[in-house]
Design a protein around this motif. Structure first.
Motif, PDB file in Angstrom:
ATOM      1  N   TYR A  35       3.073 -10.159  -6.312  1.00  0.00           N
ATOM      2  CA  TYR A  35       3.077  -8.817  -5.759  1.00  0.00           C
ATOM      3  C   TYR A  35       1.910  -8.008  -6.321  1.00  0.00           C
ATOM      4  N   VAL A  36       1.292  -7.208  -5.468  1.00  0.00           N
ATOM      5  CA  VAL A  36       0.256  -6.264  -5.893  1.00  0.00           C
ATOM      6  C   VAL A  36       0.508  -4.949  -5.162  1.00  0.00           C
ATOM      7  N   THR A  37       0.613  -3.858  -5.913  1.00  0.00           N
ATOM      8  CA  THR A  37       0.833  -2.546  -5.323  1.00  0.00           C
ATOM      9  C   THR A  37      -0.413  -1.696  -5.518  1.00  0.00           C
ATOM     10  N   VAL A  38      -0.963  -1.209  -4.411  1.00  0.00           N
ATOM     11  CA  VAL A  38      -2.170  -0.391  -4.409  1.00  0.00           C
ATOM     12  C   VAL A  38      -1.767   1.019  -3.993  1.00  0.00           C
ATOM     13  N   ALA A  39      -1.944   1.974  -4.892  1.00  0.00           N
ATOM     14  CA  ALA A  39      -1.566   3.355  -4.619  1.00  0.00           C
ATOM     15  C   ALA A  39      -2.810   4.183  -4.341  1.00  0.00           C
ATOM     16  N   ILE A  40      -2.775   4.948  -3.262  1.00  0.00           N
ATOM     17  CA  ILE A  40      -3.869   5.834  -2.867  1.00  0.00           C
ATOM     18  C   ILE A  40      -3.352   7.266  -2.967  1.00  0.00           C
ATOM     19  N   GLY A  41      -4.009   8.088  -3.791  1.00  0.00           N
ATOM     20  CA  GLY A  41      -3.507   9.437  -4.019  1.00  0.00           C
ATOM     21  C   GLY A  41      -4.465  10.524  -3.596  1.00  0.00           C
ATOM     22  N   VAL A  45      -4.689   2.244  -8.789  1.00  0.00           N
ATOM     23  CA  VAL A  45      -4.613   3.612  -8.291  1.00  0.00           C
ATOM     24  C   VAL A  45      -6.016   4.065  -7.904  1.00  0.00           C
ATOM     25  N   PHE A  46      -6.161   4.553  -6.683  1.00  0.00           N
ATOM     26  CA  PHE A  46      -7.429   5.091  -6.192  1.00  0.00           C
ATOM     27  C   PHE A  46      -7.246   6.573  -5.877  1.00  0.00           C
ATOM     28  N   ASP A  47      -8.117   7.386  -6.443  1.00  0.00           N
ATOM     29  CA  ASP A  47      -8.079   8.834  -6.276  1.00  0.00           C
ATOM     30  C   ASP A  47      -9.034   9.215  -5.148  1.00  0.00           C
ATOM     31  N   VAL A  48      -8.500   9.807  -4.075  1.00  0.00           N
ATOM     32  CA  VAL A  48      -9.346  10.170  -2.930  1.00  0.00           C
ATOM     33  C   VAL A  48      -9.410  11.678  -2.736  1.00  0.00           C
ATOM     34  N   ARG A  49      -9.161  12.429  -3.795  1.00  0.00           N
ATOM     35  CA  ARG A  49      -9.165  13.884  -3.687  1.00  0.00           C
ATOM     36  C   ARG A  49     -10.562  14.461  -3.447  1.00  0.00           C
ATOM     37  N   MET A  50     -11.606  13.654  -3.649  1.00  0.00           N
ATOM     38  CA  MET A  50     -12.967  14.157  -3.409  1.00  0.00           C
ATOM     39  C   MET A  50     -13.361  14.107  -1.935  1.00  0.00           C
ATOM     40  N   LEU A  51     -12.544  13.478  -1.093  1.00  0.00           N
ATOM     41  CA  LEU A  51     -12.879  13.339   0.320  1.00  0.00           C
ATOM     42  C   LEU A  51     -12.580  14.624   1.093  1.00  0.00           C
ATOM     43  N   PRO A  52     -13.240  14.818   2.235  1.00  0.00           N
ATOM     44  CA  PRO A  52     -12.954  16.001   3.069  1.00  0.00           C
ATOM     45  C   PRO A  52     -11.462  16.095   3.387  1.00  0.00           C
ATOM     46  N   ARG A  89      -5.194  12.487   3.669  1.00  0.00           N
ATOM     47  CA  ARG A  89      -6.202  11.497   3.314  1.00  0.00           C
ATOM     48  C   ARG A  89      -5.596  10.199   2.804  1.00  0.00           C
ATOM     49  N   SER A  90      -4.680  10.282   1.863  1.00  0.00           N
ATOM     50  CA  SER A  90      -4.077   9.068   1.307  1.00  0.00           C
ATOM     51  C   SER A  90      -3.269   8.324   2.367  1.00  0.00           C
ATOM     52  N   VAL A  91      -2.577   9.062   3.222  1.00  0.00           N
ATOM     53  CA  VAL A  91      -1.778   8.442   4.285  1.00  0.00           C
ATOM     54  C   VAL A  91      -2.684   7.686   5.252  1.00  0.00           C
ATOM     55  N   TYR A  92      -3.762   8.315   5.659  1.00  0.00           N
ATOM     56  CA  TYR A  92      -4.701   7.661   6.576  1.00  0.00           C
ATOM     57  C   TYR A  92      -5.274   6.383   5.975  1.00  0.00           C
ATOM     58  N   LEU A  93      -5.716   6.440   4.728  1.00  0.00           N
ATOM     59  CA  LEU A  93      -6.317   5.262   4.101  1.00  0.00           C
ATOM     60  C   LEU A  93      -5.305   4.133   3.924  1.00  0.00           C
ATOM     61  N   VAL A  94      -4.078   4.471   3.575  1.00  0.00           N
ATOM     62  CA  VAL A  94      -3.041   3.442   3.460  1.00  0.00           C
ATOM     63  C   VAL A  94      -2.784   2.774   4.802  1.00  0.00           C
ATOM     64  N   GLU A  95      -2.708   3.565   5.845  1.00  0.00           N
ATOM     65  CA  GLU A  95      -2.497   3.001   7.182  1.00  0.00           C
ATOM     66  C   GLU A  95      -3.640   2.052   7.558  1.00  0.00           C
ATOM     67  N   GLN A  96      -4.859   2.455   7.284  1.00  0.00           N
ATOM     68  CA  GLN A  96      -6.012   1.634   7.636  1.00  0.00           C
ATOM     69  C   GLN A  96      -6.064   0.357   6.807  1.00  0.00           C
ATOM     70  N   LEU A  97      -5.782   0.460   5.536  1.00  0.00           N
ATOM     71  CA  LEU A  97      -5.816  -0.723   4.669  1.00  0.00           C
ATOM     72  C   LEU A  97      -4.707  -1.708   5.034  1.00  0.00           C
ATOM     73  N   ALA A  98      -3.526  -1.190   5.355  1.00  0.00           N
ATOM     74  CA  ALA A  98      -2.426  -2.074   5.751  1.00  0.00           C
ATOM     75  C   ALA A  98      -2.797  -2.862   7.006  1.00  0.00           C
ATOM     76  N   GLN A  99      -3.432  -2.201   7.966  1.00  0.00           N
ATOM     77  CA  GLN A  99      -3.886  -2.906   9.168  1.00  0.00           C
ATOM     78  C   GLN A  99      -4.951  -3.944   8.818  1.00  0.00           C
ATOM     79  N   PHE A 119       0.854  -1.189   0.000  1.00  0.00           N
ATOM     80  CA  PHE A 119       0.000   0.000   0.000  1.00  0.00           C
ATOM     81  C   PHE A 119       0.891   1.239   0.000  1.00  0.00           C
ATOM     82  N   GLN A 120       0.594   2.168  -0.906  1.00  0.00           N
ATOM     83  CA  GLN A 120       1.451   3.340  -1.062  1.00  0.00           C
ATOM     84  C   GLN A 120       0.598   4.601  -1.185  1.00  0.00           C
ATOM     85  N   SER A 121       0.892   5.598  -0.349  1.00  0.00           N
ATOM     86  CA  SER A 121       0.242   6.893  -0.490  1.00  0.00           C
ATOM     87  C   SER A 121       1.110   7.788  -1.370  1.00  0.00           C
TER      88      SER A 121
END
Length: 287
Positions: free
Chosen positions: A246-252, A186-193, A259-269, A170-172
């Motif tokens: 290997y699978v790399t999931v990028a959250i931007g 790649v997941f775009d989370v720029r629409m989130l608060p 936002r991307s950092v938080y989601l990566v942390e949660q998904l990794a857990q 998981f990569q932010s």
């Protein structure tokens, strides 16, 4: 003890030597630019003489024999060898700049007749074509924005993980600095608060408790997290069955801080108990 081998390939100028140094520091017996025709014989010899951990780097200087490597790695796995394949990549602009700074000649430069930077760009694209099959079967690390110390850290983080189990990375990242080349999804989370607009949260990151609590309270954030997790739950098992390693999931998000950092942390857990799991924060790891 089971033999472990790490095969490093990738683009010229992407940092393969740095990766090999990281493995040497970790106790691997390493060799650079091994011709693929000698791989099996070399592994047998070094296993007898130097122990159970071997790393080799191969590149486009052995272009005519590179098509042998995927079959060789498959045969080694079938023979019970723990095999990892690591591919170092970087953007074309980054590689052009690195070659210009070092004034080194690209290994394939003689195959391109034109002069100057345009010829170098064409040479790099030719190299991408020659290495495409190896890239598909490897864990890709995009070194475009990484300092050598970061790349060393990324390579060393792989070593404790069981090589015969799917590794989920998981990569932010910040969209303003470009999409990572190593991303499978790649997941775009720029629409989130965005916590950036909260004065007390702006200097913090998604790893800090106040930011995490703010985002946890946002319904849209929870829905995005559930949607990404559901997607991965559905498709990771079929990919593992298809021998995907290997699978790399990028959250931007915009700045790669909240936002991307938080989601990566949660998904990794969330997925740590099911797969080998690594997390990287491209914009934070270099701080």
């Amino acid at each position: 003890m089971k033999l472990e081998i790490i095969v490093i390939t990738g683009m010229s100028g992407s940092g393969k030597s740095v990766a090999l140094h990281a493995l040497e520091d970790a106790g691997y017996y390493c060799v650079d630019n091994l011709p693929p025709e000698l791989l099996e014989a070399f592994i047998a010899l070094e296993h007898a003489q130097h122990g159970h951990r071997v790393a080799v780097a191969m590149d486009v200087r052995s272009a005519t024999a590179l098509p042998l490597v995927p079959r060789q790695l498959k045969q080694l796995r079938q023979a019970g060898v723990a095999v990892r394949s690591l591919f170092l990549d970087a953007s074309t602009d980054t590689l052009v700049r690195r070659f210009s700074e070092t004034r080194r000649r690209h290994p394939l430069s003689r195959q391109v007749l034109q002069d100057g930077q345009q010829a170098l760009v064409q040479t790099i694209e030719l190299e991408r074509e020659l290495l495409a099959e190896l890239r598909e079967q490897s864990l890709v690390i995009d070194s475009s924005t990484l300092r050598p110390a970061q790349l060393l850290s990324y390579v060393k983080s792989l070593l404790p993980l069981p090589p015969d189990r799917l590794t989920l990375v998981f990569q932010s990242f910040a969209f303003k600095r470009g999409v990572p080349l190593d991303a499978d999804y790649v997941f775009d989370v720029r629409m989130l608060p965005n916590p950036h607009y909260e004065p007390l949260l702006r200097p913090l990151t998604g790893r800090d408790a106040p930011v995490a609590e703010y985002l946890r309270q946002q319904a849209q954030v929870g829905q995005m997290l559930a949607d990404v997790a559901q997607f991965l739950d559905h498709w990771l098992v079929p990919m593992a069955r298809n021998h995907r390693s290997y699978v790399t999931v990028a959250i931007g998000c915009t700045g790669g801080q909240h936002r991307s950092v938080y989601l990566v942390e949660q998904l990794a857990q969330r997925f740590a108990g099911q797969w080998n799991t690594l997390l990287r924060h491209r914009e934070l790891d270099g701080l």
